[in-house]
Design a protein around this motif. Structure first.
Motif, PDB file in Angstrom:
ATOM      1  N   GLU A  47       0.800  -1.224   0.000  1.00 45.22           N
ATOM      2  CA  GLU A  47       0.000   0.000   0.000  1.00 45.22           C
ATOM      3  C   GLU A  47       0.839   1.285   0.000  1.00 45.22           C
ATOM      4  O   GLU A  47       0.290   2.378  -0.104  1.00 45.22           O
ATOM      5  CB  GLU A  47      -0.943  -0.002   1.210  1.00 45.22           C
ATOM      6  CG  GLU A  47      -2.077   0.956   1.025  1.00 45.22           C
ATOM      7  CD  GLU A  47      -3.025   0.979   2.210  1.00 45.22           C
ATOM      8  OE1 GLU A  47      -4.054   1.638   2.068  1.00 45.22           O
ATOM      9  OE2 GLU A  47      -2.751   0.379   3.254  1.00 45.22           O
ATOM     10  N   TRP A  51      -2.872   6.663  -3.826  1.00 47.02           N
ATOM     11  CA  TRP A  51      -4.032   5.918  -4.307  1.00 47.02           C
ATOM     12  C   TRP A  51      -5.223   6.851  -4.512  1.00 47.02           C
ATOM     13  O   TRP A  51      -5.442   7.760  -3.719  1.00 47.02           O
ATOM     14  CB  TRP A  51      -4.433   4.859  -3.281  1.00 47.02           C
ATOM     15  CG  TRP A  51      -3.363   3.870  -2.976  1.00 47.02           C
ATOM     16  CD1 TRP A  51      -2.263   4.056  -2.183  1.00 47.02           C
ATOM     17  CD2 TRP A  51      -3.270   2.539  -3.459  1.00 47.02           C
ATOM     18  NE1 TRP A  51      -1.509   2.918  -2.156  1.00 47.02           N
ATOM     19  CE2 TRP A  51      -2.102   1.965  -2.916  1.00 47.02           C
ATOM     20  CE3 TRP A  51      -4.066   1.763  -4.297  1.00 47.02           C
ATOM     21  CZ2 TRP A  51      -1.718   0.666  -3.196  1.00 47.02           C
ATOM     22  CZ3 TRP A  51      -3.679   0.461  -4.564  1.00 47.02           C
ATOM     23  CH2 TRP A  51      -2.513  -0.080  -4.021  1.00 47.02           C
ATOM     24  N   LYS A  52      -6.007   6.586  -5.559  1.00 47.62           N
ATOM     25  CA  LYS A  52      -7.333   7.201  -5.681  1.00 47.62           C
ATOM     26  C   LYS A  52      -8.257   6.355  -4.810  1.00 47.62           C
ATOM     27  O   LYS A  52      -8.242   5.130  -4.887  1.00 47.62           O
ATOM     28  CB  LYS A  52      -7.822   7.175  -7.122  1.00 47.62           C
ATOM     29  CG  LYS A  52      -7.132   8.147  -8.030  1.00 47.62           C
ATOM     30  CD  LYS A  52      -7.752   8.101  -9.411  1.00 47.62           C
ATOM     31  CE  LYS A  52      -7.013   9.008 -10.365  1.00 47.62           C
ATOM     32  NZ  LYS A  52      -7.579   8.925 -11.714  1.00 47.62           N
ATOM     33  N   THR A  53      -9.074   7.025  -4.022  1.00 49.68           N
ATOM     34  CA  THR A  53      -9.967   6.312  -3.107  1.00 49.68           C
ATOM     35  C   THR A  53     -11.410   6.670  -3.413  1.00 49.68           C
ATOM     36  O   THR A  53     -11.767   7.845  -3.491  1.00 49.68           O
ATOM     37  CB  THR A  53      -9.648   6.681  -1.639  1.00 49.68           C
ATOM     38  OG1 THR A  53      -8.311   6.303  -1.343  1.00 49.68           O
ATOM     39  CG2 THR A  53     -10.599   5.993  -0.684  1.00 49.68           C
ATOM     40  N   LEU A  55     -14.948   6.055  -1.612  1.00 49.09           N
ATOM     41  CA  LEU A  55     -15.406   5.671  -0.286  1.00 49.09           C
ATOM     42  C   LEU A  55     -16.918   5.776  -0.198  1.00 49.09           C
ATOM     43  O   LEU A  55     -17.502   6.770  -0.642  1.00 49.09           O
ATOM     44  CB  LEU A  55     -14.751   6.613   0.739  1.00 49.09           C
ATOM     45  CG  LEU A  55     -15.260   6.602   2.165  1.00 49.09           C
ATOM     46  CD1 LEU A  55     -15.003   5.260   2.824  1.00 49.09           C
ATOM     47  CD2 LEU A  55     -14.573   7.707   2.957  1.00 49.09           C
ATOM     48  N   ASP A  72     -14.934  10.829  -2.993  1.00 49.89           N
ATOM     49  CA  ASP A  72     -13.774  10.501  -3.814  1.00 49.89           C
ATOM     50  C   ASP A  72     -12.608  11.318  -3.299  1.00 49.89           C
ATOM     51  O   ASP A  72     -12.767  12.502  -2.948  1.00 49.89           O
ATOM     52  CB  ASP A  72     -14.031  10.819  -5.294  1.00 49.89           C
ATOM     53  CG  ASP A  72     -14.955   9.786  -5.922  1.00 49.89           C
ATOM     54  OD1 ASP A  72     -14.578   8.597  -5.932  1.00 49.89           O
ATOM     55  OD2 ASP A  72     -16.052  10.160  -6.373  1.00 49.89           O
ATOM     56  N   SER A  75      -5.542   8.863  -1.096  1.00 45.48           N
ATOM     57  CA  SER A  75      -4.870   8.310   0.079  1.00 45.48           C
ATOM     58  C   SER A  75      -3.380   8.258  -0.216  1.00 45.48           C
ATOM     59  O   SER A  75      -2.973   7.825  -1.296  1.00 45.48           O
ATOM     60  CB  SER A  75      -5.354   6.879   0.374  1.00 45.48           C
ATOM     61  OG  SER A  75      -6.705   6.876   0.733  1.00 45.48           O
ATOM     62  N   LEU A  90      -5.845  10.277   4.332  1.00 46.38           N
ATOM     63  CA  LEU A  90      -6.942  10.257   3.370  1.00 46.38           C
ATOM     64  C   LEU A  90      -7.619  11.627   3.377  1.00 46.38           C
ATOM     65  O   LEU A  90      -7.986  12.144   4.432  1.00 46.38           O
ATOM     66  CB  LEU A  90      -7.965   9.174   3.743  1.00 46.38           C
ATOM     67  CG  LEU A  90      -9.328   9.218   3.054  1.00 46.38           C
ATOM     68  CD1 LEU A  90      -9.191   9.019   1.548  1.00 46.38           C
ATOM     69  CD2 LEU A  90     -10.257   8.180   3.655  1.00 46.38           C
ATOM     70  N   SER A 165      -4.722  -2.308  -6.781  1.00 44.51           N
ATOM     71  CA  SER A 165      -6.001  -2.029  -6.127  1.00 44.51           C
ATOM     72  C   SER A 165      -6.140  -2.816  -4.823  1.00 44.51           C
ATOM     73  O   SER A 165      -5.440  -3.804  -4.594  1.00 44.51           O
ATOM     74  CB  SER A 165      -7.172  -2.376  -7.054  1.00 44.51           C
ATOM     75  OG  SER A 165      -7.192  -3.755  -7.322  1.00 44.51           O
ATOM     76  N   ARG A 167      -9.359  -3.404  -1.418  1.00 43.60           N
ATOM     77  CA  ARG A 167     -10.690  -3.099  -0.869  1.00 43.60           C
ATOM     78  C   ARG A 167     -10.603  -3.096   0.658  1.00 43.60           C
ATOM     79  O   ARG A 167      -9.994  -3.992   1.251  1.00 43.60           O
ATOM     80  CB  ARG A 167     -11.691  -4.150  -1.335  1.00 43.60           C
ATOM     81  CG  ARG A 167     -13.090  -3.978  -0.768  1.00 43.60           C
ATOM     82  CD  ARG A 167     -13.985  -5.136  -1.227  1.00 43.60           C
ATOM     83  NE  ARG A 167     -15.237  -5.181  -0.519  1.00 43.60           N
ATOM     84  CZ  ARG A 167     -16.345  -4.574  -0.901  1.00 43.60           C
ATOM     85  NH1 ARG A 167     -16.349  -3.868  -2.018  1.00 43.60           N
ATOM     86  NH2 ARG A 167     -17.452  -4.680  -0.195  1.00 43.60           N
ATOM     87  N   ALA A 186     -14.214   1.136   1.091  1.00 50.98           N
ATOM     88  CA  ALA A 186     -13.297   1.967   0.299  1.00 50.98           C
ATOM     89  C   ALA A 186     -12.588   1.074  -0.701  1.00 50.98           C
ATOM     90  O   ALA A 186     -12.129  -0.016  -0.356  1.00 50.98           O
ATOM     91  CB  ALA A 186     -12.276   2.671   1.199  1.00 50.98           C
ATOM     92  N   ASP A 188      -9.457   1.330  -3.318  1.00 54.84           N
ATOM     93  CA  ASP A 188      -8.309   2.141  -3.699  1.00 54.84           C
ATOM     94  C   ASP A 188      -7.719   1.647  -5.020  1.00 54.84           C
ATOM     95  O   ASP A 188      -7.636   0.433  -5.236  1.00 54.84           O
ATOM     96  CB  ASP A 188      -7.213   2.077  -2.632  1.00 54.84           C
ATOM     97  CG  ASP A 188      -7.533   2.940  -1.421  1.00 54.84           C
ATOM     98  OD1 ASP A 188      -8.619   3.523  -1.374  1.00 54.84           O
ATOM     99  OD2 ASP A 188      -6.671   3.027  -0.533  1.00 54.84           O
TER     100      ASP A 188
END
Length: 193
Positions: A47, A51-53, A55, A72, A75, A90, A165, A167, A186, A188
């Protein structure tokens, strides 16, 4: 007869030594459980990065509500203490407003478990940590908290982990873990460098 006993005793001693030496050799071939490779210390290395998250959060958990709000955001996860800890920040926005959260994850080498310590900007303090570990690529973490004056169990699951990615799902239980209500999801997606 005495001449026969001495070789037999010597042979038995040699056999016992061979057995003990072979056990010692086998023991040395096993991975060191305190080593980083076998301990779980690097479970969150996947991780590290940006990252695009996306949620989704249930507005009023354990009330029968089915109203979800979506956000949106981004992170950012940084490695701390050579992977024995990491810090997630985040920042997300959605119709329900602006959200900022922080999670400090700490690895305990004695128990080989992680504590996930979460805070949001609005609350300004850490929640009780969820504690657990990864098994077969899936992380499960648990704690007990109070919600609206009632003791509940909290479960946090990390699943579907790939290089690009992952979850994250939080659930609450008010019946001792017999049933769980998901209240936070969420997903990612890794941002390319």
């Amino acid at each position: 007869m005495k001449q026969l006993r001495v070789p037999v005793v010597r042979l038995c001693i040699i056999c016992l030594l061979a057995v003990f030496l072979s056990f010692d050799g086998v023991a040395q071939k096993k991975p060191d459980p305190s080593s980083a490779e076998s301990s779980g210390q690097h479970d969150f290395d996947f991780e590290i990065g940006t990252w695009k998250t996306h949620l989704k959060r249930l507005q009023k958990p354990l009330t029968g509500s089915t109203t979800w709000v979506e956000y949106d955001g981004i992170s950012v996860v940084r490695k701390v203490w050579d992977g024995k800890a990491n810090l997630l920040e985040l920042v997300a926005d959605g119709p329900a407003g602006h959200f900022e959260g922080l999670s400090l994850r700490l690895y305990n080498p004695e128990t080989r478990q992680w504590s996930l310590n979460f805070a949001n900007l609005k609350g300004g303090s850490m929640a009780l940590p969820t504690i657990g570990e990864f098994k077969n690529g899936r992380g499960e973490f648990y704690n007990q908290e109070t919600l609206n004056g009632r003791a509940i169990f909290v479960r946090f699951i990390i699943s579907d982990v790939t290089p690009t990615s992952a979850r994250f799902e939080q659930s609450f239980s008010e019946d001792g873990g017999k049933t769980w209500e998901v209240n936070w999801i969420a997903v990612d997606t890794k941002v390319k460098d």
